[in-house]
Write a protein that holds these residues in place. Structure first.
Motif, PDB file in Angstrom:
ATOM      1  N   PRO A   1     -55.929  54.622  51.169  1.00 54.61           N
ATOM      2  CA  PRO A   1     -56.150  54.459  49.883  1.00 54.61           C
ATOM      3  C   PRO A   1     -54.699  53.933  48.883  1.00 54.61           C
ATOM      4  O   PRO A   1     -54.002  54.556  49.317  1.00 54.61           O
ATOM      5  N   VAL A   2     -54.850  52.944  48.245  1.00 50.45           N
ATOM      6  CA  VAL A   2     -53.647  52.349  47.667  1.00 50.45           C
ATOM      7  C   VAL A   2     -54.144  52.947  46.095  1.00 50.45           C
ATOM      8  O   VAL A   2     -54.871  52.834  45.350  1.00 50.45           O
ATOM      9  N   THR A   3     -52.998  53.611  45.546  1.00 52.77           N
ATOM     10  CA  THR A   3     -52.991  53.974  44.065  1.00 52.77           C
ATOM     11  C   THR A   3     -52.094  53.074  43.268  1.00 52.77           C
ATOM     12  O   THR A   3     -50.823  52.763  43.580  1.00 52.77           O
ATOM     13  N   ILE A   4     -52.863  52.414  42.280  1.00 47.52           N
ATOM     14  CA  ILE A   4     -51.797  51.191  41.489  1.00 47.52           C
ATOM     15  C   ILE A   4     -51.811  51.931  40.218  1.00 47.52           C
ATOM     16  O   ILE A   4     -52.806  52.268  39.456  1.00 47.52           O
ATOM     17  N   THR A   5     -50.684  51.926  39.490  1.00 40.30           N
ATOM     18  CA  THR A   5     -50.342  52.381  38.347  1.00 40.30           C
ATOM     19  C   THR A   5     -50.412  51.193  37.240  1.00 40.30           C
ATOM     20  O   THR A   5     -49.623  50.246  37.444  1.00 40.30           O
ATOM     21  N   TYR A   6     -50.938  51.755  36.108  1.00 46.48           N
ATOM     22  CA  TYR A   6     -51.058  50.683  34.868  1.00 46.48           C
ATOM     23  C   TYR A   6     -50.370  51.159  33.622  1.00 46.48           C
ATOM     24  O   TYR A   6     -50.371  52.560  33.322  1.00 46.48           O
ATOM     25  N   THR A   7     -49.751  50.247  32.888  1.00 47.26           N
ATOM     26  CA  THR A   7     -49.170  50.707  31.639  1.00 47.26           C
ATOM     27  C   THR A   7     -49.734  49.594  30.397  1.00 47.26           C
ATOM     28  O   THR A   7     -49.916  48.773  31.056  1.00 47.26           O
ATOM     29  N   LYS A   8     -50.182  50.207  29.583  1.00 48.48           N
ATOM     30  CA  LYS A   8     -50.608  49.365  28.378  1.00 48.48           C
ATOM     31  C   LYS A   8     -49.743  48.900  27.523  1.00 48.48           C
ATOM     32  O   LYS A   8     -48.879  49.864  26.794  1.00 48.48           O
ATOM     33  N   VAL A   9     -49.397  47.498  27.516  1.00 49.86           N
ATOM     34  CA  VAL A   9     -48.382  46.809  26.792  1.00 49.86           C
ATOM     35  C   VAL A   9     -49.006  45.837  25.687  1.00 49.86           C
ATOM     36  O   VAL A   9     -49.517  44.914  26.244  1.00 49.86           O
ATOM     37  N   ASP A  10     -48.662  46.181  24.722  1.00 43.87           N
ATOM     38  CA  ASP A  10     -49.077  45.308  23.546  1.00 43.87           C
ATOM     39  C   ASP A  10     -50.746  44.942  23.630  1.00 43.87           C
ATOM     40  O   ASP A  10     -51.353  43.702  23.496  1.00 43.87           O
ATOM     41  N   GLY A  11     -51.481  46.127  23.853  1.00 43.93           N
ATOM     42  CA  GLY A  11     -52.722  46.090  24.011  1.00 43.93           C
ATOM     43  C   GLY A  11     -53.549  45.397  25.150  1.00 43.93           C
ATOM     44  O   GLY A  11     -54.453  45.452  25.462  1.00 43.93           O
ATOM     45  N   GLN A  12     -52.614  45.257  26.338  1.00 48.54           N
ATOM     46  CA  GLN A  12     -53.046  44.548  27.693  1.00 48.54           C
ATOM     47  C   GLN A  12     -52.619  45.537  28.803  1.00 48.54           C
ATOM     48  O   GLN A  12     -51.481  46.122  28.506  1.00 48.54           O
ATOM     49  N   TRP A  13     -53.513  45.866  29.737  1.00 46.20           N
ATOM     50  CA  TRP A  13     -53.083  46.641  30.935  1.00 46.20           C
ATOM     51  C   TRP A  13     -52.040  45.752  31.952  1.00 46.20           C
ATOM     52  O   TRP A  13     -52.755  44.821  32.368  1.00 46.20           O
ATOM     53  N   GLU A  14     -51.187  46.215  32.156  1.00 50.54           N
ATOM     54  CA  GLU A  14     -50.297  45.595  33.129  1.00 50.54           C
ATOM     55  C   GLU A  14     -49.833  46.402  34.469  1.00 50.54           C
ATOM     56  O   GLU A  14     -49.617  47.572  34.250  1.00 50.54           O
ATOM     57  N   PRO A  15     -50.002  46.043  35.637  1.00 45.39           N
ATOM     58  CA  PRO A  15     -49.840  46.917  36.454  1.00 45.39           C
ATOM     59  C   PRO A  15     -48.363  46.876  36.757  1.00 45.39           C
ATOM     60  O   PRO A  15     -47.554  46.506  36.431  1.00 45.39           O
ATOM     61  N   ALA A  16     -48.074  48.081  37.724  1.00 45.62           N
ATOM     62  CA  ALA A  16     -46.621  48.585  37.882  1.00 45.62           C
ATOM     63  C   ALA A  16     -46.360  47.330  38.884  1.00 45.62           C
ATOM     64  O   ALA A  16     -46.824  46.510  39.511  1.00 45.62           O
ATOM     65  N   SER A  17     -44.658  47.101  38.748  1.00 40.51           N
ATOM     66  CA  SER A  17     -44.071  45.856  39.412  1.00 40.51           C
ATOM     67  C   SER A  17     -44.007  45.905  40.892  1.00 40.51           C
ATOM     68  O   SER A  17     -43.969  45.217  41.646  1.00 40.51           O
ATOM     69  N   SER A  18     -44.443  47.344  41.182  1.00 42.49           N
ATOM     70  CA  SER A  18     -44.378  47.660  42.878  1.00 42.49           C
ATOM     71  C   SER A  18     -45.894  47.416  43.437  1.00 42.49           C
ATOM     72  O   SER A  18     -45.974  47.523  44.608  1.00 42.49           O
ATOM     73  N   THR A  19     -46.748  46.871  42.670  1.00 43.63           N
ATOM     74  CA  THR A  19     -48.045  47.003  43.134  1.00 43.63           C
ATOM     75  C   THR A  19     -48.221  45.716  44.317  1.00 43.63           C
ATOM     76  O   THR A  19     -48.833  45.973  45.345  1.00 43.63           O
ATOM     77  N   SER A  20     -47.610  44.420  44.283  1.00 46.79           N
ATOM     78  CA  SER A  20     -47.751  43.450  45.097  1.00 46.79           C
ATOM     79  C   SER A  20     -47.257  44.221  46.832  1.00 46.79           C
ATOM     80  O   SER A  20     -47.576  44.168  47.578  1.00 46.79           O
ATOM     81  N   GLY A  21     -46.018  44.999  46.588  1.00 45.39           N
ATOM     82  CA  GLY A  21     -45.429  45.672  47.782  1.00 45.39           C
ATOM     83  C   GLY A  21     -46.219  46.492  48.177  1.00 45.39           C
ATOM     84  O   GLY A  21     -46.298  46.785  49.717  1.00 45.39           O
ATOM     85  N   ASP A  22     -46.960  47.383  47.379  1.00 48.70           N
ATOM     86  CA  ASP A  22     -47.989  48.548  47.915  1.00 48.70           C
ATOM     87  C   ASP A  22     -48.900  47.886  48.339  1.00 48.70           C
ATOM     88  O   ASP A  22     -49.469  48.430  49.690  1.00 48.70           O
ATOM     89  N   ILE A  23     -49.603  46.617  47.862  1.00 52.22           N
ATOM     90  CA  ILE A  23     -50.752  46.298  48.592  1.00 52.22           C
ATOM     91  C   ILE A  23     -50.383  45.438  50.028  1.00 52.22           C
ATOM     92  O   ILE A  23     -50.901  45.618  50.974  1.00 52.22           O
TER      93      ILE A  23
END
Length: 198
Positions: free
Chosen positions: A169-191
Motif C-alpha cells: 500500500p502507498v500512502t499519499i498525503t494531501y494538504t488543502k491550499v486555497d480550497g484545493q487539495w494538493e498532493p505532497a511533492s513526494s507523491t510521484s516518487g512514492d508511486i
C-alpha cells in the motif's frame, strides 16, 4: 373575519411547512453533496482517480514524464526506446483506492497498485543473461554494437512475459491550499518507488 383569520392561519401554516421542507431538503443536499461543491473525500478521490487513470490509460504525457524522471534515455544505447519500455512495463496497470481520511486541511489516501512485478522482471532478466553467457564463444564473436543490441533484446524479451503483482500500500498525503487539495511533492516518487519494488 373568522374566515379571513382561518385563511391567514392556513396560509401561514403552509408557508411554515414549506420553509421547514426547504430547510430539510437543503440540509439533506449538503450532506449528500447535491448542492455546492463535493465533499473533501469526493474531491480527493476524483483528483486521485484522474491521476491514476492517466497511468492506467498510458497517457503519453505521463509516460514521457515518468520515463524522463527515471532517466530511461540511458537504455537507448541498447536500442531500447524508453517510452516504449515504460508502456510495456505499465501494460496491465490497475489500482484500488483503499481509503481516504480527512482531518481538517490535511488528508491521507491509501492506494494499492497492480502492475508487472519488478522482482519478476529482474528474475527473468537474470535468467536470460545466464542463458546467453552460458555460451561465451557466441558473445566473443559479436561486436560492441551487436552485444548492446543483444542486451536490448534480452531486456525487452524479459519484460514481455512478466506477471502482474500488487504493490505494498502507498500512502499519499494531501494538504488543502486555497480550497484545493494538493498532493505532497513526494507523491510521484512514492508511486514510482512502488512500481519498481513489487
Amino acid at each position: 373575519m373568522d374566515y379571513v383569520k382561518s385563511k391567514s392561519f392556513t396560509l401561514a401554516h403552509g408557508i411554515l411547512v414549506l420553509l421547514v421542507a426547504i430547510t430539510m431538503i437543503a440540509a439533506a443536499c449538503s450532506l449528500s453533496g447535491c448542492l455546492g461543491s463535493p465533499s473533501d473525500e469526493d474531491a480527493i478521490r476524483a483528483k486521485l482517480t484522474s491521476e491514476l487513470d492517466s497511468i492506467k490509460n498510458l497517457d503519453d504525457s505521463f509516460v514521457d514524464e515518468f520515463s524522463e524522471s527515471i532517466n530511461m534515455s540511458q537504455l537507448s544505447v541498447y536500442g531500447i526506446d524508453g517510452v516504449a519500455f515504460m508502456k510495456s512495463y505499465l501494460d496491465g496497470f490497475d489500482y484500488a483506492i483503499d481509503s481516504i481520511t480527512v482531518d481538517g486541511d490535511r488528508a491521507t489516501a491509501q492506494i494499492t497498485i497492480t502492475c508487472k512485478s519488478y522482482t519478476g522482471y529482474q528474475g527473468a532478466l537474470q535468467n536470460a543473461v545466464t542463458d546467453i553467457t552460458a555460451n561465451p564463444d557466441e558473445i566473443a564473436a559479436l561486436s560492441s554494437d551487436e552485444i548492446n543490441q543483444r542486451i536490448g533484446e534480452i531486456v525487452i524479451g524479459s519484460l514481455d512475459g512478466v506477471e502482474l503483482a500488487a504493490t505494498e500500500p502507498v500512502t499519499i498525503t494531501y494538504t488543502k491550499v486555497d480550497g484545493q487539495w494538493e498532493p505532497a511533492s513526494s507523491t510521484s516518487g512514492d508511486i514510482a518507488a512502488a512500481l519498481m519494488t513489487n
